[in-house]
Enzyme design. Structure first.
Site, short mmCIF file in Angstrom:
data_model
loop_
_atom_site.label_atom_id
_atom_site.label_comp_id
_atom_site.label_asym_id
_atom_site.label_seq_id
_atom_site.Cartn_x
_atom_site.Cartn_y
_atom_site.Cartn_z
N LYS A 1 0.95 -1.06 -0.20
CA LYS A 1 0.03 0.24 -0.15
C LYS A 1 1.04 0.88 -0.02
CE LYS A 1 -2.01 0.78 3.94
NZ LYS A 1 -2.90 0.70 4.87
N TYR B 1 -8.42 4.79 8.71
CA TYR B 1 -7.23 4.57 7.70
C TYR B 1 -7.21 3.55 6.56
CZ TYR B 1 -5.36 -0.33 9.15
OH TYR B 1 -4.40 -1.23 9.48
N GLU C 1 -6.43 6.33 2.89
CA GLU C 1 -5.35 6.11 2.26
C GLU C 1 -5.63 5.34 0.78
OE1 GLU C 1 -2.63 4.73 6.07
OE2 GLU C 1 -2.97 2.97 4.91
N HIS D 1 16.65 24.50 10.54
CA HIS D 1 15.75 25.81 9.90
C HIS D 1 16.21 25.59 8.61
CE1 HIS D 1 13.29 29.41 8.16
NE2 HIS D 1 15.10 29.45 8.21
N GLU E 1 11.23 21.97 12.74
CA GLU E 1 11.21 22.63 13.36
C GLU E 1 9.84 23.66 14.30
OE1 GLU E 1 12.76 26.69 11.94
OE2 GLU E 1 12.23 26.82 9.63
#
Length: 448
Positions: free
Chosen positions: A51, A178, A182, A437, A442
């Site tokens: 999948k 799910y 999906e 960064h 972050e």
């Protein structure tokens, strides 16, 4: 002569069964495994691995649309379902060979036929042969549920979806868990018109509503149609081979394929557990204690068949813990809190720890921190989708007790931050960590 043919006989060569037999053999046990289908189990053969390959392929379809902004000129594009299907199947073959080699390399005997329990220390193979074992481990997993309605023989489950002969241009998917979402994302991105029908008005019930509400909006914007409170009542196969899907409260839907993804039940029917005095739970599951032991002292069970947490990494840990406990002289149990999980939807979402609703229900006094941002990668996309991260902090201890996110690469980022939640780190620990960064991750250390 040995009292038993084997020290351990495992029924089911999925992730949990293979791990248990391998570790037990490493502890010196004479081990064997019986598998009626293919070595590797649900995840490898007909679940998360193939999948995820389809997810990658479908995401590439989206990225092709954005190439002009990246400075690329691409010629005529076309999609070949058979090529993708066959490649995925070939990789499944490769993985099955790898799992089989693992058994061979660890001197675990394997029988490619169905095995059932004939008694507390006896298994019976489909060929009629009976084999004795000091311990029996049941690791047969779970099986898709197919609801009863007229014409359900025309529907497929996640077992068959990987083998479709032709790519369906119109797909109806029943369910909003799910697996359903999906595949909705996969078929939608590859060019099919997708309609999701569900018996309730919620999607992904165990996930934080801040994420699921946003995912629903994004999937609709991508062209996926949703019908809530509309379970399938019947499917009629028409003269041209197409399907007419009738749902409660709505007009019929024309479809080329109907995928039912309404949950999975432990695959215990016909297993012979009654021959060892083991009574099943209300969902057909095998009740076990914290050491994976059943009510019969010689029989254990791990993985989806116990219906505790239906996740491959959990089954692997349970199988390993079982082998260490019974054959390694190192009793171990598994902690079921702080298990990270993800939905490889488009976009994906992931979470670990308590949702906001669960934290409040448990009596926590909490503070919520969020970050709502447009990922840099999405600057090239035609859709202005935004990422969303959420921290749930217990105000009494300052511990981060839940992290939830939706956006590109959310599962990859969540795996690392799950370590912090499991370790009991505080919001101050997050704040004291220097940001990397520029990155999406972050945002986790910049919320104030």
């Amino acid at each position: 002569m040995a009292e038993f043919d084997y020290d351990l006989f495992v029924i089911g060569a999925g992730s949990g069964g293979v791990r248990a037999s391998r570790i037990a053999a490493g502890h010196g046990a004479r081990a064997a495994v019986a598998e009626e289908f293919r070595v590797g189990g649900t995840c490898v053969i007909r679940g998360c691995v193939p999948k995820k390959l389809l997810v990658y392929a479908s995401q590439f379809a989206e990225e092709l649309h954005d190439t002009a902004k990246l400075g690329w000129t691409i010629g005529q594009k076309s999609f070949d379902w058979a090529a993708l299907r066959d490649f995925v199947a070939s990789d499944v073959d490769r993985l099955e060979r790898a799992y089989t080699s693992t058994l061979d390399n660890n001197k675990v005997d394997h029988f490619h036929e169905r095995a059932t329990i004939a008694g507390p220390n006896t298994v019976r193979l489909a060929s009629g042969r009976e084999i004795s074992a000091k311990y029996i481990l049941v690791a047969v997993g779970a099986w898709p549920v197919m609801p009863e309605f007229p014409g359900n023989e025309h529907a497929i489950t996640s077992n068959e979806v990987f083998h479709l002969e032709n790519f369906p241009k119109r797909v109806v998917i029943q369910g909003a868990g799910y697996i359903a979402l999906e595949f909705a994302g996969i078929f939608n991105a590859l060019g099919a018109h997708v309609t999701v029908v569900n018996r309730s008005d919620k999607i992904l019930r165990s996930y934080d509503e801040s994420l699921t509400d946003r995912l629903l909006t994004m999937m609709r914007a991508r062209g996926v149609e949703f019908r809530f409170n509309a379970p399938i009542e019947s499917i009629i196969k028409q003269s041209d081979g197409s399907l007419c899907v009738n749902t409660k409260g709505f007009l019929p839907i024309e479809a080329d394929a109907v995928l039912v993804a309404t949950g999975r039940k432990p695959k215990t029917p016909g297993l012979g557990l009654e021959n060892a005095g083991i009574e099943l739970g209300p969902n057909g599951q095998i009740p076990v204690d914290e050491y994976n032991a059943t009510s019969c002292p010689s029989i254990y069970a791990v993985g989806d068949v116990t219906d505790r947490v239906q996740l491959t990494p959990v089954a692997i840990r349970e199988g390993h813990a079982f082998a260490d406990t019974v054959f390694g002289g190192k009793p171990r149990t598994i902690a079921y809190d702080h298990i990270p999980s993800a939905v490889f939807s488009q976009p994906p979402l992931a979470g670990v720890g308590l949702t906001e609703a669960a934290a409040r229900a448990a009596g926590h006094d909490i503070k919520i921190y969020t970050s709502d941002f447009r990922p840099m990668k999405n600057m090239f996309a035609t859709r202005a989708e935004r990422g969303f991260y959420k921290l749930i902090v217990d105000t009494a201890t300052d511990k981060v007790i839940g992290v939830h996110m939706i956006g590109p690469d959310a599962p990859e980022i969540l795996q690392a931050v799950a370590i912090a939640v499991k370790a009991g780190l505080t919001k101050a620990d997050f704040d004291d960590t220097v940001a990397l960064h520029p990155s999406m991750a972050e945002e986790l250390v910049l919320m104030r």
